[in-house]
Scaffold this motif. Sequence first.
Motif, mmCIF file in Angstrom:
data_model
loop_
_atom_site.group_PDB
_atom_site.id
_atom_site.type_symbol
_atom_site.label_atom_id
_atom_site.label_comp_id
_atom_site.label_asym_id
_atom_site.label_seq_id
_atom_site.Cartn_x
_atom_site.Cartn_y
_atom_site.Cartn_z
ATOM 1 N N CYS A 178 -43.280 -5.263 87.215
ATOM 2 C CA CYS A 178 -43.158 -4.068 88.035
ATOM 3 C C CYS A 178 -42.014 -3.243 87.460
ATOM 4 O O CYS A 178 -40.878 -3.727 87.376
ATOM 5 C CB CYS A 178 -42.866 -4.426 89.497
ATOM 6 N N ASP A 180 -39.824 0.505 87.073
ATOM 7 C CA ASP A 180 -39.466 1.805 87.645
ATOM 8 C C ASP A 180 -38.039 2.145 87.232
ATOM 9 O O ASP A 180 -37.323 1.301 86.667
ATOM 10 C CB ASP A 180 -39.586 1.793 89.166
ATOM 11 N N LYS A 182 -34.354 3.705 88.700
ATOM 12 C CA LYS A 182 -33.489 4.137 89.801
ATOM 13 C C LYS A 182 -32.551 5.165 89.194
ATOM 14 O O LYS A 182 -31.567 4.829 88.540
ATOM 15 C CB LYS A 182 -32.716 2.967 90.404
ATOM 16 N N ASP A 263 -45.300 3.787 88.921
ATOM 17 C CA ASP A 263 -45.746 4.932 89.719
ATOM 18 C C ASP A 263 -46.257 6.052 88.818
ATOM 19 O O ASP A 263 -46.389 5.897 87.607
ATOM 20 C CB ASP A 263 -44.618 5.429 90.638
ATOM 21 N N SER A 293 -44.833 3.917 96.862
ATOM 22 C CA SER A 293 -43.866 3.134 96.094
ATOM 23 C C SER A 293 -43.663 1.743 96.683
ATOM 24 O O SER A 293 -43.205 0.830 95.990
ATOM 25 C CB SER A 293 -42.522 3.870 96.041
ATOM 26 N N TRP A 294 -44.017 1.559 97.974
ATOM 27 C CA TRP A 294 -43.876 0.241 98.608
ATOM 28 C C TRP A 294 -44.762 -0.806 97.949
ATOM 29 O O TRP A 294 -44.566 -2.014 98.148
ATOM 30 C CB TRP A 294 -44.207 0.339 100.100
ATOM 31 N N ASN A 296 -44.838 -1.257 94.751
ATOM 32 C CA ASN A 296 -44.148 -1.681 93.544
ATOM 33 C C ASN A 296 -42.996 -2.610 93.933
ATOM 34 O O ASN A 296 -42.026 -2.190 94.562
ATOM 35 C CB ASN A 296 -43.607 -0.466 92.788
ATOM 36 N N GLU A 299 -39.093 -2.007 93.653
ATOM 37 C CA GLU A 299 -38.387 -1.212 94.657
ATOM 38 C C GLU A 299 -37.609 -2.113 95.611
ATOM 39 O O GLU A 299 -36.558 -1.729 96.123
ATOM 40 C CB GLU A 299 -39.373 -0.349 95.442
ATOM 41 N N ARG A 300 -38.124 -3.294 95.842
ATOM 42 C CA ARG A 300 -37.398 -4.250 96.703
ATOM 43 C C ARG A 300 -36.113 -4.708 96.019
ATOM 44 O O ARG A 300 -35.081 -4.871 96.684
ATOM 45 C CB ARG A 300 -38.292 -5.455 97.000
ATOM 46 N N PHE A 302 -34.427 -2.861 93.868
ATOM 47 C CA PHE A 302 -33.532 -1.706 93.944
ATOM 48 C C PHE A 302 -32.832 -1.647 95.302
ATOM 49 O O PHE A 302 -31.657 -1.279 95.394
ATOM 50 C CB PHE A 302 -34.319 -0.418 93.705
ATOM 51 N N ALA A 303 -33.548 -1.994 96.356
ATOM 52 C CA ALA A 303 -32.930 -2.007 97.687
ATOM 53 C C ALA A 303 -31.830 -3.068 97.758
ATOM 54 O O ALA A 303 -30.761 -2.833 98.344
ATOM 55 C CB ALA A 303 -33.990 -2.267 98.757
#
Length: 359
Positions: A178, A180, A182, A263, A293-294, A296, A299-300, A302-303
């Motif tokens: 996955c 992406d 940030k 994405d 985006s949820w 991918n 993203e978790r 990145f959080a």
Amino acid sequence: MSERRGRPVTQIELTPHERDYLESLSRRRTAPAKEVERAKMMLLAAEGHSNKFISERLGVKGHTVGRWRKRFADGGIAALSELPRSGRPPSISDEQVAEVVRKTLEEKPDASTHWSTRKMAAETGLSQTSISKIWRAFQLQPHRSESFTLSKDPYFVEKVHDVVGLYMSPPDNALVFCVDEKSQIQALERSQPILPLRPGCAERQTHDYYRHGTTSLFAALDVATGRIISSLKERHRSREFLAFLKQIEREVPKGLDIHVVLDNYATHKTVEVNQWLEKRPHWHLHFTPTHSSWLNQVERFFALITNERIRRGSFRATKELKQAINEYIDKHNENPKPFVWSATADQILGKVAQLCRKF
């Protein structure tokens, strides 16, 4: 000798609204325990279970189940609450309650976006306390607003099945990443020293800060292991993205297919990127639907890094910010753990369809 028959059982049939309300009530921790119990009774009854089965399941008496079946059949959801007992008659009529609910749902106060107890009280002539009680009884919260986004991607269903299929049943002899960016992570230095945590006193920091530049984090999450491949870059253009793909190519074992979930950002689809991919047939890109985006999993991550390392940090330069990010990722990779994806594509699409039906 004729067969002995018992008392006929009241059949329960629920409308979609009644089912949604009862399911919500059955899970609500703040609702009266008896009303939660009755909601569970009616949900089981609607599934066709007998009074005996329901009584054993919920630990109540069989005649109690039968009584509430009849009350619900006669009076609907309102009948699940306790019948009024003797005492002072209510000072607010049903018509007044209905008018408050109607105004709350269908009208707006003058020059405002939503009702308050004070404004509704002035409009209806009731007290603020009465308005508050009515709103609580009907689960109305005009002061709250939540955001949502429904994807308008014409291939939404196909893309959900494609991405979730990779998570639930990854292909053999392949790696699934996955990927992406940030972007624009700010190196913020608080204007005064952070006051540390003490007994009875939370950590405190000033609201104002100094800006010392930004950096962009490119990350690839290995879905199977949870390991992160990362790179920090000054910008997030197509050339930086292509350089990151080349880094992934160098760091993974040879001879494996590489599946990438990402994405629809424009830099992921440039001519340069496509030309590079055409020469590498073992690379396969899987795009998430727009505004989704949820889907991918990176993203978790990145959080996590935002909450645990970036947001409450104070950095005097981008060099310090980069060092903090790299240290966090190195620590994460010492004992990586994959995120467990449990929702099937059909379950996700079913929830989206349910949301669309409600609104």
